[in-house]
Design a protein around this motif. Sequence first.
Motif, short mmCIF file in Angstrom:
data_model
loop_
_atom_site.label_atom_id
_atom_site.label_comp_id
_atom_site.label_asym_id
_atom_site.label_seq_id
_atom_site.Cartn_x
_atom_site.Cartn_y
_atom_site.Cartn_z
N PHE A 137 0.86 -1.17 0.00
CA PHE A 137 0.00 0.00 0.00
C PHE A 137 0.91 1.23 0.00
N VAL A 138 1.10 1.78 -1.19
CA VAL A 138 2.12 2.82 -1.37
C VAL A 138 1.55 4.23 -1.43
N GLY A 139 0.24 4.37 -1.31
CA GLY A 139 -0.39 5.68 -1.29
C GLY A 139 -1.80 5.57 -0.74
N THR A 153 -10.87 8.24 -8.28
CA THR A 153 -11.19 7.29 -9.34
C THR A 153 -9.93 6.48 -9.61
N LEU A 154 -10.04 5.19 -9.35
CA LEU A 154 -8.89 4.30 -9.47
C LEU A 154 -8.93 3.53 -10.79
N GLN A 166 -6.65 8.98 -10.03
CA GLN A 166 -6.93 9.83 -11.19
C GLN A 166 -5.76 10.73 -11.57
N ASP A 167 -4.80 10.92 -10.67
CA ASP A 167 -3.61 11.73 -10.97
C ASP A 167 -2.46 10.88 -11.48
#
Length: 146
Positions: free
Chosen positions: A88-90, A97-98, A123-124
């Motif tokens: 889990f890096v973020g 929105t994944l 989303q980024d």
Amino acid sequence: MFELLSYDDIQVGDRVSLRKTITEADQAMYSAAIGGFGPVHNDDGYASQTRFGERIASGIMIAGMCTSILTSHLVGVAPVSIEDRFRFVGAVRFGDTLTVEVWVEAKDPARRTLDWRASVRNQDGVEVVQANATMKYPRALMPASA
């Protein structure tokens, strides 16, 4: 949606990508289903004091999306997981929105296993979850009972 695919139906490099917007309702249903009410996911007051500054979605809920997409859209329902690793890096925030991308990385016919990987980005374009795992196929496919 859920197919009974044989080991030979799956090829190294097969991949699928799906998008989903994560909502507070997703977290509420997940928390209720597993009985997991960690405060960073469910308590505004607590979460506001963490490094995230607000409640975040459960990482293992997002990891579950990877395995669900894998079986429903890529390898079918015949294999079972024998090893799963998630990083889990973020943080995933409600409203993110994944894009979940899952692919077959390797096969070992002698053991009837396949290794798969996944990457989840928001989303980024920021990666939030990394996964790699191994699944094992049965010697023979059995039809599902009605």
